[in-house]
Design an enzyme around this catalytic site. Sequence first.
Site, PDB file in Angstrom:
ATOM      1  CG  HIS A  37      72.117 -21.003   9.299  1.00 40.70           C
ATOM      2  ND1 HIS A  37      71.655 -21.460   8.096  1.00 40.70           N
ATOM      3  CD2 HIS A  37      73.318 -20.434   9.058  1.00 40.70           C
ATOM      4  CE1 HIS A  37      72.543 -21.185   7.154  1.00 40.70           C
ATOM      5  NE2 HIS A  37      73.563 -20.563   7.705  1.00 40.70           N
ATOM      6  CD  GLN A  61      81.665 -14.556   3.042  1.00 41.48           C
ATOM      7  OE1 GLN A  61      81.535 -13.733   3.946  1.00 41.48           O
ATOM      8  NE2 GLN A  61      81.471 -15.852   3.241  1.00 41.48           N
TER       9      GLN A  61
HETATM   10  O1  PAF Z   1      79.937 -18.727   7.421  1.00 39.41           O
HETATM   11  C1  PAF Z   1      79.281 -17.781   6.965  1.00 39.41           C
HETATM   12  O2  PAF Z   1      78.061 -17.843   6.855  1.00 39.41           O
HETATM   13  C2  PAF Z   1      80.006 -16.518   6.538  1.00 39.41           C
HETATM   14  O3  PAF Z   1      81.277 -16.804   6.038  1.00 39.41           O
HETATM   15  C3  PAF Z   1      80.081 -15.454   7.647  1.00 39.41           C
HETATM   16  C4  PAF Z   1      80.852 -15.961   8.840  1.00 39.41           C
HETATM   17  C5  PAF Z   1      78.687 -15.059   8.070  1.00 39.41           C
HETATM   18  C6  PAF Z   1      80.795 -14.206   7.123  1.00 39.41           C
HETATM   19  O4  PAF Z   1      80.096 -13.620   6.071  1.00 39.41           O
END
Ligand code: PAF
Length: 283
Positions: A37, A61
Amino acid sequence: MQICKTFSEIRATVGEWRRQGQTVVFVPTLGNLHEGHLQLVNLAATQGDKVVVSIFVNPLQFGKNEDYALYPRTLDADVEKLRGAGANALFCPSDSEVYPNGVEEQTTVAVPTMTNILCGATRPGHFTGVTTIVSKLFNIVQPHKAVFGVKDFQQLAVVRRMVEDLCFPIEIIGAPVARADDGLALSSRNGYLNAAERAIAPALYRTLVAARDTIAAGERNYALLGARAQISLLEAGMRPDYLSVRAAKTLEPAAPGDHDLAILAAAYLGKTRLIDNVTISIP
Ligand code: PAF
């Protein structure tokens, strides 16, 4: 680094930067930040004047059997890492502001076809959850650019397609996969691997690289190549979900005349599902 917990706070912050003519680059995350990240944040800093990172564990999600409740919430540590990486603002909204009517009643944004294959085949609804939250975050934050990791290749392709189809005035930037020294792609999920699994895990990348080398050497029977590579994963001690050569933009199965290819794989090690990919351009 400014910490904005509400829509109005982040809108005021970004609005002021935009009025000053600054280019705002956005990095959406689920938190539990690792070196991968921070590399997205570093790349974002080279692409504009101000970097906004969001941390939001998006319930929409996660599938019913997935780890939403168990997903690590590590906000204090994440804030320190983002300060160290030089992010300008953190946006960490509450569930109730993001989904005031509950997730069941949320209007959704769905990209067809390419979301039902590969990871979408075993995670129904996952990509609709992603495109819905990403479009909400784009509308709230209003960045000029947004950075997504190439590691989640299908997610990046789906987001690009959504941005194109819905005319978001946002440039999407793909950040290269961050890897450990042995090649394993950095992921929050690596933390779930025990020592024996961690020793096996780099086989995923090695198998992808071997498949890419075989294509570079002239192989065009992509289906056979994928099947053989899955056997290599099994032999290495992994349980493949898929390993497939695809057209990089559409994610359709690659055909011999295609130029830009992605080799995508997902495999289980114990209960942990790892994904990775490599790309190749054929002149
Ligand atoms: O890749 C991720 O961390 C997630 O799918 C995102 C893009 C932050 C959406 O919640």
